[in-house]
Design a protein around this motif. Sequence first.
Motif, PDB file in Angstrom:
ATOM      1  N   UNK A 162      -9.319  54.503  95.866  1.00  0.00           N
ATOM      2  CA  UNK A 162      -9.569  53.436  96.838  1.00  0.00           C
ATOM      3  C   UNK A 162     -10.621  52.457  96.312  1.00  0.00           C
ATOM      4  N   UNK A 165      -8.886  49.909  94.280  1.00  0.00           N
ATOM      5  CA  UNK A 165      -8.075  48.985  95.079  1.00  0.00           C
ATOM      6  C   UNK A 165      -8.977  47.967  95.783  1.00  0.00           C
ATOM      7  N   UNK A 166     -10.142  48.412  96.207  1.00  0.00           N
ATOM      8  CA  UNK A 166     -11.073  47.530  96.917  1.00  0.00           C
ATOM      9  C   UNK A 166     -11.668  46.483  95.976  1.00  0.00           C
ATOM     10  N   UNK A 169      -9.167  42.886  93.849  1.00  0.00           N
ATOM     11  CA  UNK A 169      -8.995  41.468  94.163  1.00  0.00           C
ATOM     12  C   UNK A 169     -10.199  40.620  93.780  1.00  0.00           C
ATOM     13  N   UNK A 196     -10.546  36.592 103.416  1.00  0.00           N
ATOM     14  CA  UNK A 196      -9.280  37.257 103.755  1.00  0.00           C
ATOM     15  C   UNK A 196      -9.266  38.673 103.203  1.00  0.00           C
ATOM     16  N   UNK A 197      -9.743  38.824 101.981  1.00  0.00           N
ATOM     17  CA  UNK A 197      -9.810  40.172 101.405  1.00  0.00           C
ATOM     18  C   UNK A 197     -10.632  41.087 102.301  1.00  0.00           C
ATOM     19  N   UNK A 199     -11.329  40.718 105.445  1.00  0.00           N
ATOM     20  CA  UNK A 199     -10.658  40.909 106.742  1.00  0.00           C
ATOM     21  C   UNK A 199      -9.591  41.993 106.656  1.00  0.00           C
ATOM     22  N   UNK A 200      -8.819  41.928 105.582  1.00  0.00           N
ATOM     23  CA  UNK A 200      -7.786  42.960 105.410  1.00  0.00           C
ATOM     24  C   UNK A 200      -8.437  44.324 105.281  1.00  0.00           C
ATOM     25  N   UNK A 201      -9.525  44.385 104.521  1.00  0.00           N
ATOM     26  CA  UNK A 201     -10.220  45.671 104.358  1.00  0.00           C
ATOM     27  C   UNK A 201     -10.806  46.147 105.676  1.00  0.00           C
ATOM     28  N   UNK A 203      -9.902  45.793 108.669  1.00  0.00           N
ATOM     29  CA  UNK A 203      -8.875  46.406 109.516  1.00  0.00           C
ATOM     30  C   UNK A 203      -8.139  47.519 108.780  1.00  0.00           C
ATOM     31  N   UNK A 204      -7.978  47.340 107.470  1.00  0.00           N
ATOM     32  CA  UNK A 204      -7.170  48.283 106.698  1.00  0.00           C
ATOM     33  C   UNK A 204      -7.871  49.604 106.424  1.00  0.00           C
ATOM     34  N   UNK A 205      -9.175  49.595 106.373  1.00  0.00           N
ATOM     35  CA  UNK A 205      -9.929  50.826 106.119  1.00  0.00           C
ATOM     36  C   UNK A 205     -10.288  51.543 107.414  1.00  0.00           C
ATOM     37  N   UNK A 206     -10.182  50.840 108.529  1.00  0.00           N
ATOM     38  CA  UNK A 206     -10.709  51.322 109.810  1.00  0.00           C
ATOM     39  C   UNK A 206     -10.220  52.724 110.148  1.00  0.00           C
TER      40      UNK A 206
ATOM     41  N   UNK B 155      -0.530  39.882 111.600  1.00  0.00           N
ATOM     42  CA  UNK B 155      -1.336  38.901 112.315  1.00  0.00           C
ATOM     43  C   UNK B 155      -1.362  37.588 111.540  1.00  0.00           C
ATOM     44  N   UNK B 165      -4.333  37.619  97.507  1.00  0.00           N
ATOM     45  CA  UNK B 165      -5.070  38.847  97.790  1.00  0.00           C
ATOM     46  C   UNK B 165      -4.131  40.053  97.751  1.00  0.00           C
ATOM     47  N   UNK B 168      -3.084  40.665  93.925  1.00  0.00           N
ATOM     48  CA  UNK B 168      -4.163  40.933  92.964  1.00  0.00           C
ATOM     49  C   UNK B 168      -4.269  42.396  92.520  1.00  0.00           C
ATOM     50  N   UNK B 200      -3.433  50.322 102.891  1.00  0.00           N
ATOM     51  CA  UNK B 200      -4.447  49.393 103.396  1.00  0.00           C
ATOM     52  C   UNK B 200      -3.770  48.143 103.938  1.00  0.00           C
ATOM     53  N   UNK B 204      -3.913  46.720 107.394  1.00  0.00           N
ATOM     54  CA  UNK B 204      -4.769  45.538 107.340  1.00  0.00           C
ATOM     55  C   UNK B 204      -4.071  44.253 107.725  1.00  0.00           C
TER      56      UNK B 204
END
Lengths: 214, 214
Positions: A162, A165-166, A169, A196-197, A199-201, A203-206, B155, B165, B168, B200, B204
């Motif tokens: 992970x 992946x984080x 980008x 945006x990166x 933001x995706x994280x 919500x995506x990691x939550x 969304x 993003x 990448x 993710x 995400x």
Amino acid sequence: MLAPATPRKRRKEARPTELTAAALALFVEKGFSATRLEDVASRAGVSKGTLYLYFDSKEALFKAVIQEGILPVVVENEAIAAKHTGSSFDLLEKLLDNWWGKIGLTDFAGIPKLMVAEARNFPEVARFYYENVICRGRALVGAALERGMATGEFRRMEVETTIDVVIAPILMLLIWRFSMACCQNGESDSRLYLQIHMNILRQGLRGSALESRV
Amino acid sequence: MLAPATPRKRRKEARPTELTAAALALFVEKGFSATRLEDVASRAGVSKGTLYLYFDSKEALFKAVIQEGILPVVVENEAIAAKHTGSSFDLLEKLLDNWWGKIGLTDFAGIPKLMVAEARNFPEVARFYYENVICRGRALVGAALERGMATGEFRRMEVETTIDVVIAPILMLLIWRFSMACCQNGESDSRLYLQIHMNILRQGLRGSALESRV
DNA sequence: TAAATTAATGACTCAGTGGTCATTAATTTA
DNA sequence: TAAATTAATGACCACTGAGTCATTAATTTA
């Protein structure tokens, strides 16, 4: 013989950083092999002979370029992580902000592309970079992720992968800027990209802890 | 004079692809400038003179390497997108799977690193790659994202930047494999990496339509 | 001011490589 | 089988660029 355009100046202190800065710019633009030391020297306002007063070889110059660039920022980020209180996602954002301000917005931004392009030709330099920049950077992100998973802020995932992946980008943003970016028409908006990166994280990691609270 | 170790063979058809394959491997490993044509030729089992029977110059060889590699997969992916029915996220996964099978697991995997490293030295080739691979790839991902946003599956986000993003980490995975990967100890698990990336993204990118259903 | 020191120069060397071409030999045609 | 064709070779040339060093001149010391 003409008189020299600018009279010789003796500036022993300033030369090395002027030379590494010039080398960085050209290495990033042309690659290591395709860069001529004469061009590096002239960009730094000296002759090729002077370059050899300060660096033993082209490879030594390359090493100096890499070492000088990024290390301090890693150290700063380690301090930021150590004293952080608050959510783990906030920590990720802080680390990114500092890194962006000190690397992404400076001349050092070209180092990731340079390192990636030349890693296989200079295993020794690659190893130095790997151990001092990549490993320590990954450790910081990894610690933030584990902390977040422990509190339930993030959901549980395999951490080591992970991390990659984080980070990907963010590295790709710089690599792109120093490679294919020359082809696209409009300027790309780094600020928006990072937003945006993240933001995706966010919500995506939550994990469940926050999800149940919504 | 010794008899030649292997007798000369005339194989006009096979030479070009054998030469571009050899060139790809060496360009990826050493970079364009640092690769000697003599090495390319010998890796392809011919002499340097033979190489010039098929390619006018080192740069022409480079162009051929790039053009030959990835284009077919872009075309395939356009077909996949055209006939897709189902969720937009499924489409993203299908595109990734095909790309991974045809590029990520083959010798062509090195092309992104090569292209990134040499883009500035070969603006013409870079432009070709940009227009035929990157733009068309981005368009496919962009269409999937817009489709998903229209149905509420994703969304709403600024699409052009989100494309970058999303892509990448996939590019970075390959670039890493051909650069810094030589430094790390264990093999990294690409399958897991892509899985985590898509996990993710699944969460995400999710929009209100699905979120309310949970 | 004169002597000593050393930063800076740039012409030069030499190894390495992109690109050429006269020669060789595999294959095809007559 | 002999002649014609052309794929393949590798010695060779021209040029580039990393690295050297005798010389020049800025600065410091006596």
